[in-house]
Motif scaffolding. Structure first.
Motif, PDB file in Angstrom:
ATOM      1  N   GLY A  53       0.766  -1.139   0.166  1.00 23.07           N
ATOM      2  CA  GLY A  53      -0.121   0.088   0.159  1.00 23.07           C
ATOM      3  C   GLY A  53       0.898   1.331   0.093  1.00 23.07           C
ATOM      4  O   GLY A  53       0.120   2.229  -0.081  1.00 23.07           O
ATOM      5  N   LYS A  54       2.084   1.235  -0.087  1.00 20.18           N
ATOM      6  CA  LYS A  54       2.852   2.389  -0.043  1.00 20.18           C
ATOM      7  C   LYS A  54       3.086   3.159  -1.250  1.00 20.18           C
ATOM      8  O   LYS A  54       3.098   2.506  -2.189  1.00 20.18           O
ATOM      9  N   ASN A  55       3.475   4.471  -1.020  1.00 22.53           N
ATOM     10  CA  ASN A  55       3.742   5.363  -2.500  1.00 22.53           C
ATOM     11  C   ASN A  55       5.126   5.632  -2.438  1.00 22.53           C
ATOM     12  O   ASN A  55       5.636   6.147  -1.621  1.00 22.53           O
ATOM     13  N   TYR A  56       5.666   5.193  -3.808  1.00 20.40           N
ATOM     14  CA  TYR A  56       7.282   5.566  -3.611  1.00 20.40           C
ATOM     15  C   TYR A  56       7.619   6.388  -4.498  1.00 20.40           C
ATOM     16  O   TYR A  56       8.679   6.897  -4.839  1.00 20.40           O
ATOM     17  N   GLY A  57       6.509   7.430  -4.646  1.00 19.05           N
ATOM     18  CA  GLY A  57       6.998   8.796  -5.032  1.00 19.05           C
ATOM     19  C   GLY A  57       7.008   9.303  -6.607  1.00 19.05           C
ATOM     20  O   GLY A  57       6.782  10.424  -6.784  1.00 19.05           O
ATOM     21  N   TRP A  58       7.097   8.415  -7.564  1.00 15.38           N
ATOM     22  CA  TRP A  58       6.985   8.769  -8.783  1.00 15.38           C
ATOM     23  C   TRP A  58       6.005   9.483  -9.343  1.00 15.38           C
ATOM     24  O   TRP A  58       4.945   8.617  -9.063  1.00 15.38           O
ATOM     25  N   PRO A  59       5.790  10.331 -10.187  1.00 15.15           N
ATOM     26  CA  PRO A  59       6.752  11.153 -10.636  1.00 15.15           C
ATOM     27  C   PRO A  59       7.324  12.605  -9.771  1.00 15.15           C
ATOM     28  O   PRO A  59       7.701  13.497 -10.065  1.00 15.15           O
ATOM     29  N   GLU A  60       6.504  12.565  -8.529  1.00 12.09           N
ATOM     30  CA  GLU A  60       6.546  13.935  -7.892  1.00 12.09           C
ATOM     31  C   GLU A  60       8.252  13.473  -6.991  1.00 12.09           C
ATOM     32  O   GLU A  60       8.462  14.820  -6.648  1.00 12.09           O
ATOM     33  N   ALA A  61       8.648  12.614  -6.907  1.00  8.41           N
ATOM     34  CA  ALA A  61      10.233  12.515  -6.304  1.00  8.41           C
ATOM     35  C   ALA A  61      10.796  11.449  -7.098  1.00  8.41           C
ATOM     36  O   ALA A  61      10.488  10.207  -7.270  1.00  8.41           O
ATOM     37  N   GLU A  62      12.153  11.659  -7.005  1.00 11.30           N
ATOM     38  CA  GLU A  62      13.187  10.845  -7.625  1.00 11.30           C
ATOM     39  C   GLU A  62      14.121  10.644  -6.514  1.00 11.30           C
ATOM     40  O   GLU A  62      15.249  11.742  -6.247  1.00 11.30           O
ATOM     41  N   GLY A  63      14.730   9.537  -6.144  1.00  8.25           N
ATOM     42  CA  GLY A  63      15.666   9.395  -5.018  1.00  8.25           C
ATOM     43  C   GLY A  63      15.217   9.593  -3.752  1.00  8.25           C
ATOM     44  O   GLY A  63      13.823   9.703  -3.743  1.00  8.25           O
ATOM     45  N   GLN A  64      15.996   9.841  -2.771  1.00  6.26           N
ATOM     46  CA  GLN A  64      15.595  10.249  -1.360  1.00  6.26           C
ATOM     47  C   GLN A  64      15.402  11.508  -1.458  1.00  6.26           C
ATOM     48  O   GLN A  64      16.146  12.575  -1.071  1.00  6.26           O
ATOM     49  N   ALA A  65      14.051  11.973  -1.360  1.00  6.05           N
ATOM     50  CA  ALA A  65      13.283  13.149  -1.238  1.00  6.05           C
ATOM     51  C   ALA A  65      12.951  13.833  -0.303  1.00  6.05           C
ATOM     52  O   ALA A  65      12.695  15.007   0.268  1.00  6.05           O
ATOM     53  N   GLY A  66      12.545  12.760   0.634  1.00  2.00           N
ATOM     54  CA  GLY A  66      12.371  13.493   2.213  1.00  2.00           C
ATOM     55  C   GLY A  66      10.801  14.033   2.120  1.00  2.00           C
ATOM     56  O   GLY A  66      10.484  14.934   3.101  1.00  2.00           O
ATOM     57  N   ARG A  67      10.089  13.687   1.262  1.00  4.03           N
ATOM     58  CA  ARG A  67       8.675  14.278   0.871  1.00  4.03           C
ATOM     59  C   ARG A  67       7.668  13.282   1.849  1.00  4.03           C
ATOM     60  O   ARG A  67       7.661  12.032   1.821  1.00  4.03           O
ATOM     61  N   GLU A  68       6.746  14.083   2.598  1.00  9.57           N
ATOM     62  CA  GLU A  68       5.846  13.391   3.421  1.00  9.57           C
ATOM     63  C   GLU A  68       4.844  12.592   2.219  1.00  9.57           C
ATOM     64  O   GLU A  68       4.430  13.137   1.413  1.00  9.57           O
TER      65      GLU A  68
END
Length: 386
Positions: free
Chosen positions: A273-288
């Motif tokens: 169920g987790k969200n791994y960020g793409w396309p809002e984040a690439e790599g370690q972005a530290g985004r909530e």
């Protein structure tokens, strides 16, 4: 790019260096997408999951840290992609562009063609890709006329046996010229997992109704697996760009390798169920709201493909990076810096598979139109890990 005419035995910690990609593969799997909307971490101020280029490996070699090439099992393969081990130790290898599956004797390397898989439509990064074996079935992830899909074929496994007609397991996975995913494997829960790509359409990764840019979990017949996070769905995790490797450690945790765009490639610890960020984040972005990777690499060092778990570490094959990465683990985190082996020795590395007794099988990828094939390419290498 030169490679040895005979197999070399390599061990110890490699010096980690930044290298440019081959002229025919310097843009490996990175076309067709817009830049991420968040800025990735600066290389000059790396986070705890920094690029190995900014965190040199220790000079010591911990237990389980040596990878020694003990031989070439077979060679002369064309565009090899997926690899699966049969009961008894023989291997099945798929050809992405030739649409064929070949049986390789695990002791002698002798090859037996099992024929073409009907319905495969190769093109770009699509074709006949991942393989898995379970209960007399061979499962394959392939690109068809209208979609990517998973099929299964009956196979007795004996001399003279041939693959049965493909039966659909899961259809409707988006296809594209790029980012088709393609890796499949059975987990310790006996469910079938698949890594997919967003085909260059970045919005698919965040759309939980789409099968693109996801890790999928299903029964062997293709139904949503019990306990999946989204009711009635095979989607297990989302926010992925192009998942190319999946493996489990001895505690049953799922790990996945993923292509970034222009800055960071990733190794992720995947949870339901987790969200791994793409396309809002690439790599370690530290985004909530997004899960950061456990480890990341500059794109010139990796283009991570297949992964395997052996002797306390994740082993990750690199295409553009032309090396085998070792990521030592302690629980859910790194226990040491990633180390590189075989750097530029055998060219592009596509698939790594754990065998018995700490053995790894490693598949090269020089004949996939992006490499520079030499005599004997492509091949399956035998590695001993100790």
């Amino acid at each position: 790019m030169s490679r040895p005419a005979v197999v070399k035995a390599l061990w110890g910690t490699a010096v980690l260096i930044l290298v440019a990609g081959c002229s025919s593969g310097g843009t490996e799997d990175r076309s067709g997408t817009a830049p991420p909307t968040s800025s990735p971490p600066s290389a000059s101020a790396p986070s705890s999951a920094s690029s190995p280029a900014s965190s040199p490996a220790s000079s010591s070699v911990p237990a389980g840290g040596r990878a020694t090439v003990s031989g070439t099992l077979t060679e002369g393969l064309k565009s090899p992609w997926g690899l699966a081990e049969l009961p008894g130790g023989d291997l099945l290898v798929s050809s992405r562009d030739e649409r064929t599956i070949t049986r390789v004797d695990g002791r002698t390397g002798a090859k037996t063609s099992l024929g073409e898989v009907p319905g495969v439509v190769p093109g770009g990064e699509g074709g006949l890709m991942g393989l898995a074996v379970r209960d007399g079935w061979v499962y394959a992830y392939l690109t068809a006329e209208s979609d990517n899909r998973i099929v299964r074929m009956r196979y007795g496994g004996g001399d003279g046996d041939r693959l049965g007609a493909p039966q659909p397991v899961l259809t409707g996975i988006p296809k594209g010229v790029v980012h088709n995913g393609g890796r499949i494997a059975f987990g310790p829960d006996r469910m079938l997992y698949a890594g997919t790509g967003e085909t260059g359409r970045t919005g698919l990764a965040q759309d939980r109704e789409s099968l693109g840019g996801k890790i999928l979990r299903m029964t062997p017949e293709g139904r949503p697996a019990p306990g999946n996070p989204f009711a009635g769905s095979v989607v297990y995790s989302y926010g992925h760009r192009n998942v190319q490797g999946i493996a489990w450690d001895t505690e049953g945790r799922l790990w996945a390798a993923e292509f970034g765009q222009n800055t960071w490639d990733e190794l992720n610890l995947v949870e339901a169920g987790k969200n791994y960020g793409w396309p809002e984040a690439e790599g370690q972005a530290g985004r909530e709201g997004f899960v950061d990777p456990v480890a990341q690499w500059r794109t010139s060092e990796a283009s991570p493909s297949g992964i395997a778990y052996a002797k306390g570490a994740i082993w990750m094959a690199g295409l553009r990076g032309e090396r085998l990465w070792r990521v030592p683990l302690s629980g859910a985190e790194q226990s040491g810096n990633p180390e590189a082996f075989l750097t530029e020795e055998y060219g592009r590395l596509r698939t790594v598979l754990a065998g018995g007794g700490g053995r790894l099988w490693l598949v090269t990828s020089e004949t996939d139109t992006r490499g520079t094939p030499g005599p004997g390419d492509d091949r399956i290498l035998r590695l001993e890990v100790n």
